[in-house]
Design a protein around this motif. Sequence first.
Motif, mmCIF file in Angstrom:
data_model
loop_
_atom_site.group_PDB
_atom_site.id
_atom_site.type_symbol
_atom_site.label_atom_id
_atom_site.label_comp_id
_atom_site.label_asym_id
_atom_site.label_seq_id
_atom_site.Cartn_x
_atom_site.Cartn_y
_atom_site.Cartn_z
ATOM 1 N N TYR A 34 -7.357 0.602 -12.830
ATOM 2 C CA TYR A 34 -7.062 1.875 -12.172
ATOM 3 C C TYR A 34 -5.596 2.265 -12.376
ATOM 4 C CZ TYR A 34 -6.996 5.604 -8.722
ATOM 5 O OH TYR A 34 -6.868 6.828 -8.112
ATOM 6 N N TYR A 41 0.895 6.248 -10.784
ATOM 7 C CA TYR A 41 0.930 5.376 -9.621
ATOM 8 C C TYR A 41 1.563 4.033 -9.960
ATOM 9 C CZ TYR A 41 -2.399 8.769 -7.774
ATOM 10 O OH TYR A 41 -3.007 9.919 -7.368
ATOM 11 N N TYR A 44 0.129 -0.324 -4.750
ATOM 12 C CA TYR A 44 -1.039 -0.308 -3.886
ATOM 13 C C TYR A 44 -0.547 -0.440 -2.457
ATOM 14 C CZ TYR A 44 -4.697 -0.490 -7.447
ATOM 15 O OH TYR A 44 -5.547 -0.177 -8.480
ATOM 16 N N TYR A 148 -0.894 7.041 3.988
ATOM 17 C CA TYR A 148 -0.710 8.016 2.912
ATOM 18 C C TYR A 148 0.739 8.499 2.823
ATOM 19 C CZ TYR A 148 -5.375 8.173 1.079
ATOM 20 O OH TYR A 148 -6.535 7.829 0.437
ATOM 21 N N VAL A 157 -1.287 4.142 -4.139
ATOM 22 C CA VAL A 157 -2.720 4.344 -3.995
ATOM 23 C C VAL A 157 -3.162 3.529 -2.784
ATOM 24 C CG1 VAL A 157 -4.982 3.953 -5.058
ATOM 25 C CG2 VAL A 157 -3.041 4.673 -6.468
ATOM 26 N N THR A 180 -9.929 6.409 1.926
ATOM 27 C CA THR A 180 -9.056 5.649 1.033
ATOM 28 C C THR A 180 -9.251 6.107 -0.410
ATOM 29 O OG1 THR A 180 -10.732 3.910 0.815
ATOM 30 C CG2 THR A 180 -9.111 3.650 2.565
ATOM 31 N N ASP A 181 -8.489 5.502 -1.327
ATOM 32 C CA ASP A 181 -8.565 5.878 -2.735
ATOM 33 C C ASP A 181 -9.410 4.934 -3.580
ATOM 34 O OD1 ASP A 181 -6.774 8.134 -2.558
ATOM 35 O OD2 ASP A 181 -5.134 6.700 -2.356
#
Length: 277
Positions: A34, A41, A44, A148, A157, A180-181
């Motif tokens: 990801y 990004y 995490y 966030y 993320v 969530t992502d």
Amino acid sequence: MRPLQSQIIADLHVQPIIDPALEIRRSVDFLKQYLKHNPQYKSYVIAISGGQDSTLAGKLAKIAIDELNEKTDKTNYQLIAVRQPYGIQLDASDALSALDFIQPDQTLTTNIKTATDAMTDALRQGGLIVDDMSRGSIKPKMRMIAQYAVARENQGVVVGTDHAAEAFAGFFTKYGDGGTDINPLWRLNKRQGRQMLQSLSAPTALYEKIPTADLEDDRPQLPDEIALGVTYDHIDDYLEGRPVPVTAAVKIESLYLASAHKRHAPLTLYDTWFYHS
């Protein structure tokens, strides 16, 4: 197998038996891919409560981050753990133990008590009652606002902890911990998550403790199994295709059907899954 059982298993992609090492690798690779495919990004972000699910998801994310940094021979990526108590967390020692096990690159604390109480007061001034269950749904939404915000300022993320043994019932707050992502535990039941933590040599207390969302003020540390009305052993057996008592099966299926909206994006004119005519 009951008629609806196979549909639920297929919907949630639960396997009857797992190889814990293989599932750890699958989740880690998923998390790595990801970030590789989304270079905007660099981190995490995950809330760590001290329970089984956030401990497992946090450790998987940390392994992914470490492997990415090792590959690039840099420290481009980081795992940010966020502690989010409401006032004083009764099982704070478990959260600290989880953090010690995960070893995040950065740890923040965003206590949600002031924000939750302010929102409760504002709603009550607007004429709402805001009972204990309503406050219990406000808390995870406040937590997600903070996660966030952390993610926004760290090119991050947000990692979720949702898994099959809770997703079947929508046992999460919509736009709270359900917002969530990326969900690396999706497909796993509670038993399988424990197996993976055992394989990762996690502290036994973190996966043997009684699961609780701990959202209600009037019933602190309320066990999930009481809130759900069915045990995780029966849920796990059902999701693995095994027979369970009829009362447990009926409860699982009723929770699944009633919570369908939580497992879908907001509806449009082109969605027809909810029609039953």
